[in-house]
Design an enzyme around this catalytic site. Structure first.
Site, short mmCIF file in Angstrom:
data_model
loop_
_atom_site.label_atom_id
_atom_site.label_comp_id
_atom_site.label_asym_id
_atom_site.label_seq_id
_atom_site.Cartn_x
_atom_site.Cartn_y
_atom_site.Cartn_z
N ASN A 82 0.79 -1.22 0.00
CA ASN A 82 0.00 0.00 0.00
C ASN A 82 0.83 1.28 0.00
O ASN A 82 0.37 2.32 -0.44
CB ASN A 82 -0.94 0.00 1.20
CG ASN A 82 -0.23 -0.28 2.50
OD1 ASN A 82 0.53 -1.23 2.62
ND2 ASN A 82 -0.48 0.56 3.50
N CYS A 130 -3.51 4.80 7.26
CA CYS A 130 -3.77 4.14 8.53
C CYS A 130 -2.73 4.52 9.57
O CYS A 130 -3.00 4.51 10.76
CB CYS A 130 -3.77 2.64 8.35
SG CYS A 130 -5.04 2.16 7.21
#
Lengths: 387, 377
Positions: B146, B316
């Site tokens: 990611n 995140c």
């Protein structure tokens, strides 16, 4: 003929006003609430924090006491497994008290803990679904770490006296969790005066979207400790990792605020309709039992048993009317209701039971149609059985 | 506003929104018509998604997000196989949802090995093989990273795992819809909102027969692996996002790669930089670059002021301001890690967006280098 929906305890349609509030978050306001370094992310984060305030104010909580989840099942799992897993309570004991009529999402985590060596007391209820508070108080030992009693039962609507239960728990120094899924937004709840330490709620039972709920965890007197179930990213103060469902959360905030503002009027209107439904059916038919306490229950719910009639057959005879023969979460399994079983209902009465749950969009005209349809169908079914 | 943070979340595509608006509102567990209509939507979505990636629909479990799917995979398999062993292998560049689930396991007596990566972010298969022990019960290696986009050799990992009968999990949240992809692992994590679907829906595909126990109980939904009322609308939107992404992939991805190359060339021409991640085996939408001597956080904030959304790491982790564990695992020092910025494209990214980034970034690099305390000659 369009369907008449009387299954609001299973799920509710999204209120158009709630959808309006959500829509911008399905298009231009699509940021990730954790991306606080740019405008899209900040906008999402601000929207989420506003909802935290909205939801907290409905139950008299502090916004920092609200953890967003994917729904009430997750909230109940987090409350029970999270408290049981917290080292602070593990050192105190391993005893949990709950009630036989709880939702499966409370019962199953408790059974899971029981298999792992925890002690669980399953309190019974009387024939009207009510709890004996003395039995509850007697069940608490110095090993007890948590009492979990739902506010309103999903199948029969019976309300448990939270304030009294909270007082008992407080006096004995035991945490009190309540599953408020069916009552949040429909009944007044004040976590302070009710002595609630943890409360689960869901958006899709109050005209909000599916896929979102919250868990209230008290921060002071006592500060509830809870181990997360989902790890990774540290969202929600480390209690629930995972990208926040921003449109869903915004919808829950709008839904909660509307319910709170309209609660008194809506409750009165729905109660009148429910009573009209109940009286209409009971006055026209013999052998109809109201399951659950007649007064101490949600304004929108009536659970009726029709002697000599199978609830599923009755439902099938009224395809234009959406009701439930058991709670939605177990009806796929077609098991007889364990809730009615706990009330001591015999098998025939359980099989003959149908839950009618009314809501915001229920009209008097619909109630008239349903009464006529139920009466006609029950008479016809009874006639076939006899012949 | 120019949005180049699609690895964080994406704009909902119109087809998915339409599918959500058309969705039945009933509870799929209800047996009346409204419930049956909702049930049909959920089951159709299960088929659409599973079959898009060549998997058995009965193995697809809907969750609330990819984090939940990763947790279910790691914790669910580890608990199910506790009698067989207590050793779990995860790559060092996994998403925090996998790494922190592993950390939770290590607190209750499991042994965790982190498979290292090279400077391009790729795992070394021979090292991975050597980490396997008779007590190994799970291997988790993501499909595409990611932060830097590096693709992992998941087919080879699957073979290693299969030969030893060890369940293999891959987090494909970033990769699905972006590369040709099939369910070759035993457990696969998917996310709707990373592929222009809605928030609130993810999935874990589980190869039938893989040992796993649920994490969330109460009601027996999703083959008794994930209790809770299904998020019908989001699931309908998820399936539509998968269907549409796969249908347009051969058209959209080359375009995305061209735009990313344009961005990379444009930035390289104007500012000294290093691209992080594998030069060719990389997700098509991610460009992670280090601008030596520039504070990445300051860059992101300055770009935001100019109406451009990028990220200094994964969304995140960006709340925590901890330097990227991914770049660290790739051997970058703290300084280089802090000097990195992630640009991530979506299906709606335009050449104008890229042009604006190419115009804005070099000027900021020069300005930030001038004021940076860490700049070196």
């Amino acid at each position: 003929m369009s369907t008449i929906y009387l299954d609001y305890n299973a799920t509710t349609p999204v209120d158009p006003r709630v959808l309006d509030a959500m829509m911008p978050f399905f298009s231009n306001r699509f940021g990730n609430a954790s991306s606080r370094h740019h405008a899209y992310g900040c906008d999402a984060a601000e929207a989420v924090e506003a909802v935290r305030g909205q939801v907290a104010s409905v139950i008299g909580a502090d916004p920092r006491e609200i953890v967003f989840t994917s729904g009430a099942t997750e909230s109940n799992n987090l409350a029970i497994l999270g408290v049981a897993g917290a080292p602070m309570y593990a050192s105190k004991g391993n005893h949990i008290i709950t009630v036989a009529t709880e939702h499966r999402s409370v019962l199953d985590p408790c059974e899971h803990l029981e298999r792992k060596g925890y002690q669980v007391t399953w309190l019974g209820v009387d024939s009207q679904g009510c709890l004996n508070l003395q039995h509850l108080a007697d069940a608490i030992t110095d090993q007890t770490i948590l009492v979990s009693v739902m506010h309103a039962n999903n199948e029969i609507g019976v309300l448990h006296p939270l304030r009294e239960i909270g007082a008992i728990c407080k006096e004995r120094g035991v945490l009190f969790h309540t599953d408020g899924t069916q009552s949040f937004g429909k009944e007044p709840i004040d976590v302070g005066s009710f002595g609630i330490d943890l409360l689960s709620a869901s958006a899709h039972k109050i005209y909000g979207p599916k896929g979102v709920g919250f868990l209230y965890l008290r921060r002071r007197d006592p500060h509830v400790r809870c181990e997360p179930l989902l790890h990774g990213g540290g969202h929600e103060r480390g209690l629930r990792s995972g990208t926040l469902n921003v449109p869903g959360i915004v919808g829950m905030g709008a839904a909660a605020t509307l319910c709170s503002q309209e609660m008194a009027a809506e409750q009165a209107r729905i109660r009148r309709l429910r009573n009209r439904l109940e009286r209409g059916i009971c006055s026209a038919l013999d052998g109809v039992h109201v399951n659950g306490h007649p007064e101490r229950r949600l304004a929108n719910t009536t659970n009726l048993s029709f002697a000599g009639v199978d609830g599923d057959d009755l439902m099938k005879r009224m395809p234009g009317i959406a009701v439930s023969s058991s709670s939605a979460c177990t009806s796929a399994a077609l098991q007889p209701s364990y809730v009615l079983g706990a009330l001591g209902c015999d098998e025939e009465r359980i099989r003959g039971s149908v839950r009618f749950s009314l809501g915001r969009f229920t009209t008097a005209a619909e109630i008239g149609i349903v009464v006529a349809s139920v009466v006609e169908s029950v008479k016809a079914l009874r006639a076939t059985t006899r012949s | 506003m120019i949005y180049l943070d699609n690895a964080s979340t994406t704009r909902l595509r119109p087809e998915a929104r339409a599918a959500m608006q058309a969705a039945a509102f009933g509870n799929p567990s209800s047996i009346h018509a409204a419930g049956r209509a909702a049930r049909k939507l959920v089951e159709d979505a299960r088929e659409t998604i599973a079959e898009s990636y060549g998997g058995d629909p009965k193995g697809l479990v809907f969750t609330s997000c990819a984090t939940e799917a990763d947790n279910l995979a790691v914790l669910g398999v580890a608990e199910a196989l506790r009698a067989r062993g207590n050793h779990v292998i995860a790559s060092a560049v996994e998403h925090p949802a996998v790494l922190e689930a592993c950390a939770a396991l290590s607190r209750i007596g499991y042994e965790i090995s982190r498979a290292p990566v090279d400077e391009d972010g790729k795992i070394d298969l021979s090292v991975l093989e050597r980490l396997v022990t008779p007590r190994t019960i799970l291997i988790s290696v993501m499909t595409g990273n990611n932060e830097v986009g590096t693709l992992q050799p998941i087919e080879a990992v699957a073979e290693i795992a299969r030969a030893r009968k060890i369940p293999f999990h891959t987090d494909a949240a970033q990769a699905a819809g972006k590369i040709p992809f099939r369910f070759t692992a035993d457990l696969v994590t998917l996310s709707a909102h990373k592929m222009h679907g809605p928030r609130g829906a993810g999935a874990l595909w589980i190869r039938p027969g893989t040992p796993i126990v649920p994490r969330q109980v109460g009601g027996g939904h999703e083959f008794e692996l994930r209790a809770g009322t299904e998020n019908v609308e989001a699931i309908a939107g998820f399936a539509e996002a998968v269907r549409a992404a796969e249908a347009e992939r051969s058209e959209v991805v080359p375009l995305m790669e061209r735009l990313r190359a344009l961005l990379e060339e444009g930035l390289r021409a104007a500012a000294p930089m290093r691209v992080n991640g594998h030069p060719t085996e990389r997700l098509p939408h991610i460009l992670n670059v280090t601008f030596p001597g520039v504070d990445g956080e300051a860059m992101v904030v300055a770009l935001d002021a100019e109406g451009m959304c990028v990220s200094s790491g994964s969304a995140c982790a960006s709340q925590s301001l901890i330097p990227s564990h991914v770049l660290k695992a790739m051997g970058r020092g703290d300084e280089e890690t802090r000097a990195s910025v992630r640009f991530s494209l979506g299906r709606d990214t335009t050449e104008e967006d890229i042009g604006a980034a190419v115009a804005a970034v070099p000027k900021l690099v020069a300005r930030l280098r001038a004021i940076s305390p860490v700049v070196r000659p």
